[in-house]
Design a protein around this motif. Structure first.
Motif, PDB file in Angstrom:
ATOM      1  N   PHE A 107      -0.423  -4.246   4.681  1.00 36.85           N
ATOM      2  CA  PHE A 107      -0.574  -4.860   3.365  1.00 36.85           C
ATOM      3  C   PHE A 107       0.708  -4.716   2.539  1.00 36.85           C
ATOM      4  O   PHE A 107       1.090  -5.624   1.798  1.00 36.85           O
ATOM      5  N   ILE A 108       1.361  -3.574   2.684  1.00 35.68           N
ATOM      6  CA  ILE A 108       2.624  -3.361   1.958  1.00 35.68           C
ATOM      7  C   ILE A 108       3.696  -4.318   2.468  1.00 35.68           C
ATOM      8  O   ILE A 108       4.460  -4.901   1.688  1.00 35.68           O
ATOM      9  N   ASP A 109       3.760  -4.502   3.795  1.00 38.58           N
ATOM     10  CA  ASP A 109       4.722  -5.446   4.381  1.00 38.58           C
ATOM     11  C   ASP A 109       4.492  -6.862   3.852  1.00 38.58           C
ATOM     12  O   ASP A 109       5.440  -7.579   3.524  1.00 38.58           O
ATOM     13  N   LYS A 110       3.211  -7.270   3.777  1.00 37.99           N
ATOM     14  CA  LYS A 110       2.893  -8.595   3.261  1.00 37.99           C
ATOM     15  C   LYS A 110       3.286  -8.724   1.781  1.00 37.99           C
ATOM     16  O   LYS A 110       3.784  -9.768   1.356  1.00 37.99           O
ATOM     17  N   SER A 111       3.063  -7.668   1.028  1.00 41.80           N
ATOM     18  CA  SER A 111       3.446  -7.679  -0.387  1.00 41.80           C
ATOM     19  C   SER A 111       4.961  -7.804  -0.542  1.00 41.80           C
ATOM     20  O   SER A 111       5.449  -8.532  -1.407  1.00 41.80           O
TER      21      SER A 111
END
Length: 289
Positions: A107-111
């Protein structure tokens, strides 16, 4: 914009009618001066028509620019809301749910990808504004263009397609050095590759080439997307210009990317050509030197 045009045409018609009336009156009073009156009237008419023609073009240009600015605001609003909504949803999910470490990192990578997209858009708008008001000086230095292009390709590369297909096929000749504005040329490379991806179907291959030939540096981006009609090719580098209306267009963008590309390349005495790809799509070719 319709009201000024109506007033403009009304004034032109009134002025033309006045010229004809006064010409008729002068001829009636002094028939012996018919030749001179006709010559003077023709000169005045030509000046009036020329002025009306250029004023009409100016009004049309202003109307077109106003419409493009309206579309620009609509597209920027959409471009800002989409990644912000995505980032908000991802962070709220992390906050409210008990996720594994792997899920949180995903999720952090997508953000971060959405943040990079926002950063690119803001940089584009700032650079376009600085170019427009001539406040950007284009500081130039020698750097490795091969490394720059390779890093941008890696950042924009998409591998989550069927069969883990990589959509960017890069052919980058190593150790190509160039003297230029690294920040501005980063925007050129990014905009051209992002445009190729944006106007292509999902997982369609985009070919990026960088090579030196006959003492010149060539950078090419080829896609198999929707292509560009011949009448549009001369206009795609205009500020805010995009084909169609923001209300009906599905592709993302602000209409600033190719404008920035052209302005930056002009400052580097480089050229850019757009030609049709085969069987479909477009090829953008930049030549330095």
């Amino acid at each position: 914009m319709k009201r000024p045009l109506v007033i403009f045409y009304a004034v032109i018609i009134y002025a033309a009618a006045e010229v004809l009336w006064w010409g008729y009156m002068l001829v009636k009073m002094q028939p012996e001066r018919l030749g001179m009156i006709l010559c003077e009237g023709m000169m005045f008419g030509l000046v009036l028509l020329a002025g009306a023609f250029y004023l009409h073009k100016s009004l049309n240009r202003e109307r077109t620019l106003a419409e493009q600015k309206k579309n620009f605001l609509l597209s920027v609003t959409h471009e800002l809301k989409s990644p912000l909504a995505s980032i908000k949803l991802l962070l709220q999910t992390i906050q409210k749910r008990d996720l594994s470490k792997a899920q949180i990192l995903d999720f952090i990578d997508k953000s971060l990808l959405d943040i990079e997209r926002l950063d690119d858009m803001v940089e584009n708008m700032l650079l376009a504004a600085k170019i427009e008001n001539s406040s950007y000086t284009f500081p130039k230095a020698n750097f490795n263009l091969s490394v720059l292009v390779d890093s941008i390709v890696n950042r924009l590369q998409i591998t989550k397609c069927d069969g883990n297909q990589q959509i960017i096929d890069a052919e980058i000749e190593p150790k190509i050095e160039i003297t230029g504005d690294k920040f501005a040329l980063t925007s050129v490379v990014t905009n051209l590759i992002e445009n190729a991806i944006k106007y292509s179907k999902p997982c369609e291959t985009v070919v990026v080439k960088l090579f030196a030939k006959d003492g010149r540096i060539h950078f090419q981006v080829a896609d198999h997307g929707i292509g560009i009609a011949d009448p549009e090719k001369s206009r795609i580098f205009d500020r805010f210009y995009r084909v169609g209306s923001e209300d009906t267009r599905n592709t993302k963008g602000t209409g600033l990317g190719l404008y920035i590309v052209k302005q930056v390349l002009d400052r580097h005495e480089a050229s850019i050509k757009v030609k049709d790809n085969r069987p479909v799509g477009s090829i953008f070719e930049v030549t330095f030197g």
